[in-house]
Design an enzyme around this catalytic site. Structure first.
Site, mmCIF file in Angstrom:
data_model
loop_
_atom_site.group_PDB
_atom_site.id
_atom_site.type_symbol
_atom_site.label_atom_id
_atom_site.label_comp_id
_atom_site.label_asym_id
_atom_site.label_seq_id
_atom_site.Cartn_x
_atom_site.Cartn_y
_atom_site.Cartn_z
ATOM 1 N N HIS A 110 2.546 5.352 -2.557
ATOM 2 C CA HIS A 110 2.398 3.902 -3.230
ATOM 3 C C HIS A 110 1.296 3.035 -2.729
ATOM 4 O O HIS A 110 0.870 2.112 -3.219
ATOM 5 C CB HIS A 110 3.746 3.214 -2.515
ATOM 6 C CG HIS A 110 3.634 2.973 -1.179
ATOM 7 N ND1 HIS A 110 3.397 1.718 -0.624
ATOM 8 C CD2 HIS A 110 4.025 3.464 -0.244
ATOM 9 C CE1 HIS A 110 3.444 1.437 0.715
ATOM 10 N NE2 HIS A 110 3.786 2.601 0.986
ATOM 11 N N GLY A 143 4.606 8.252 3.476
ATOM 12 C CA GLY A 143 3.577 8.333 4.531
ATOM 13 C C GLY A 143 4.023 8.481 5.824
ATOM 14 O O GLY A 143 3.333 9.589 6.664
ATOM 15 N N THR A 144 4.768 7.698 6.165
ATOM 16 C CA THR A 144 5.308 7.481 7.737
ATOM 17 C C THR A 144 5.826 8.939 8.262
ATOM 18 O O THR A 144 5.587 9.373 9.314
ATOM 19 C CB THR A 144 5.983 6.437 8.027
ATOM 20 O OG1 THR A 144 5.232 5.140 7.921
ATOM 21 C CG2 THR A 144 6.719 6.370 9.369
ATOM 22 N N CYS A 172 1.482 -14.395 15.388
ATOM 23 C CA CYS A 172 2.487 -15.235 14.953
ATOM 24 C C CYS A 172 2.853 -14.591 13.539
ATOM 25 O O CYS A 172 4.279 -14.928 13.029
ATOM 26 C CB CYS A 172 1.878 -16.543 14.502
ATOM 27 S SG CYS A 172 0.422 -16.566 13.755
ATOM 28 N N SER A 229 0.310 8.674 1.484
ATOM 29 C CA SER A 229 1.524 8.045 0.928
ATOM 30 C C SER A 229 1.008 7.595 -0.419
ATOM 31 O O SER A 229 -0.080 6.842 -0.970
ATOM 32 C CB SER A 229 1.541 6.685 1.818
ATOM 33 O OG SER A 229 2.527 5.905 1.497
ATOM 34 N N GLN A 244 -5.198 5.306 3.444
ATOM 35 C CA GLN A 244 -5.830 4.254 2.858
ATOM 36 C C GLN A 244 -6.922 4.773 1.773
ATOM 37 O O GLN A 244 -7.469 3.886 0.944
ATOM 38 C CB GLN A 244 -6.590 3.347 3.862
ATOM 39 C CG GLN A 244 -5.661 2.376 4.646
ATOM 40 C CD GLN A 244 -4.600 1.574 3.692
ATOM 41 O OE1 GLN A 244 -5.204 1.338 2.497
ATOM 42 N NE2 GLN A 244 -3.721 0.983 4.218
#
Lengths: 380, 81
Positions: free
Chosen positions: A200, A72-73, A324, A198, A181
């Site tokens: 997957h 997809g990227t 984080c 994408s 999405q």
């Protein structure tokens, strides 16, 4: 029953059983070069074109508009830069929302370093792009391309794609819609010129993305010339993966009306229950106008990494936009753009077949977990 | 141009990661009188978003965020109640 409740479908949907079956069959018969002219090659070619037709149908496109990429990227990179390259005589201005997937923003970064300009349009507290500003930006002379996602990958909020597409059409500007999405889960909104997705994320295998370029949209790959995939995507096609991706999309879309409605109810339940059972929690994103499978929340005074670790120990696979938990040590650009709490952040995204009992168990264990982490941090 | 109110209290959260600056702010905002300003000094990028978000959730007022010469920000919060 699996011991881990997998709640990270927005990162990757587990392989659909029908995709697995198709993949195993296609590995045996679809390995040859689809561009050659002997028996095995014709077989691979046939499988590839059949998959292309199926994917086109599911996405509301023509088969000759569909190209397969390796992710997809990659589809986004090629789509953004290829359309900008194809329209460079019109102008070099790119418009995107501030909450696009990083692949869009990074492609914009390359365009900027190459002398182009980028306008990033802000979002409201729910993560929805400011439509008036977006429309005004698109109307600026020299705009070559606009980009908007169907739904945000971190908070699930749906974007006003049809309205943005109308504004783009009024100014003759192509709109690239990133449907990563929602493809397979919801119908594709109308009006796009370039569409990316994408496999997957809809239950297909990793290694397959889709780039759809509407007929009449100027497009020129910026990469070295290659004859594959109508010169839009270089390299030998992953035929078995593509066949499996098409099978997954067909299966996912066929059951979407029922299954996604069920999942959406579970997400609704999480959204409603959390503020009642956890003190100082901010449930993020639009409560109604949202993708069916994603819910994100932030717990005040809670270290996101500590919460993820506890959830992992308790058998829940989730993700987080807190700094984080990121390799960059920066909070998610989506949460920043929305202006919502970035610490103590958890994204739950439910895969097909998720059980209501798993969701109930999550809602049962989370309050005590949050309480303990706050206590350990000395929060009264 | 609005005038920057002199803070009644400065919380040094430089070098501290979120949520610690927010925890410090929540604890110490009650030490200042109503309508007084607390300045949180922080250099964790998350604090830049999270202090104003905390103000919105807790109905205090985010007055402004001012860059510090040594990096980070002085994030001013007015106690509302």
């Amino acid at each position: 029953m699996s011991l881990v409740a997998y709640f990270d479908a927005a990162s990757s949907e587990p392989l659909h059983p029908q995709a697995r079956e198709a993949l195993l069959a296609a590995i045996d018969v679809g390995w040859a070069d689809p561009a050659r002219l002997y028996g095995q090659a014709r077989r691979a070619h046939l499988l590839l074109e059949q998959a292309r037709t199926e994917v086109a149908e599911a996405l509301g496109a023509r088969p000759d508009e569909v190209s397969f990429t390796s992710s997809g990227t990659q589809a986004v990179h090629l789509g953004v830069l290829g359309t900008l390259h194809g329209r460079r005589r019109t102008g070099r201005h790119l418009v995107t929302s501030a909450v696009e997937h990083s692949s869009v923003l990074h492609a914009g970064g390359v365009h900027e370093r190459d002398g182009g300009t980028v306008e990033t349009v802000g979002v409201d507290l729910t993560g929805r792009v400011d439509l008036d500003t977006f429309a005004a930006a698109v109307g600026r002379p020299g705009t070559a391309l606009a980009c908007l996602q169907t739904a945000n990958h971190e908070v699930g909020t749906l974007q006003p794609v049809a309205e943005a597409a109308a504004a783009c059409r009024a100014h003759g500007v192509p709109l690239l819609v990133d449907a990563a999405q929602t493809a397979g889960r919801m119908p594709i909104p109308p009006g796009w010129s370039v569409l990316t997705a994408s496999a997957h994320k809809w239950g297909g295998p990793a290694g397959v993305g889709v780039l759809v370029v509407r007929k009449g949209t100027r497009f020129r790959s910026f990469l070295p010339e290659d004859e594959r995939e109508r010169r839009r995507v270089p390299g030998f096609e992953n035929v078995p993966g593509i066949v499996a991706a098409a099978a997954a999309l067909r299966a996912m879309a066929a059951e979407a009306a029922q299954e996604q409605a069920r999942i959406s109810e579970l997400v609704g339940k999480i959204r409603e229950t959390l503020p009642k059972v956890v003190e100082d929690v901010e449930v993020i994103g639009d409560p109604d106008d949202r993708a069916p499978h994603i819910v994100t929340f932030s717990c005040l005074y809670v270290d996101g990494e500590a919460l993820l670790t506890e959830l992992d120990k308790a058998g829940f696979a989730v993700s987080s936009g807190s700094s984080c938990t990121a390799s960059t040590l920066r909070p998610s650009h989506v949460l920043e753009a929305m202006g919502v709490l970035t610490h103590g952040n958890v994204r739950v995204s439910l895969p097909r077949g998720v059980s209501a009992a798993e969701v109930d168990r999550f809602l049962a264990v989370l309050p005590e977990m949050v309480r303990r982490i706050r206590q350990d941090a000395g929060v009264a | 141009m609005t005038e920057v109110t002199q803070p009644a209290l400065t919380i040094d959260a430089l070098g501290k990661k979120c949520p610690i600056p927010i925890i410090m702010l929540a604890e110490q905002i009650n030490y200042v009188p109503l309508n007084a300003v607390v300045a949180v000094l922080a250099d964790d990028p998350a604090a830049y978003t999270d202090v104003p978000a905390w103000c919105r959730l807790k109905s205090h007022r985010h007055v402004g965020s001012y860059e510090l010469p040594e990096g980070g920000w002085a994030i001013h919060v007015r106690r509302n109640y």
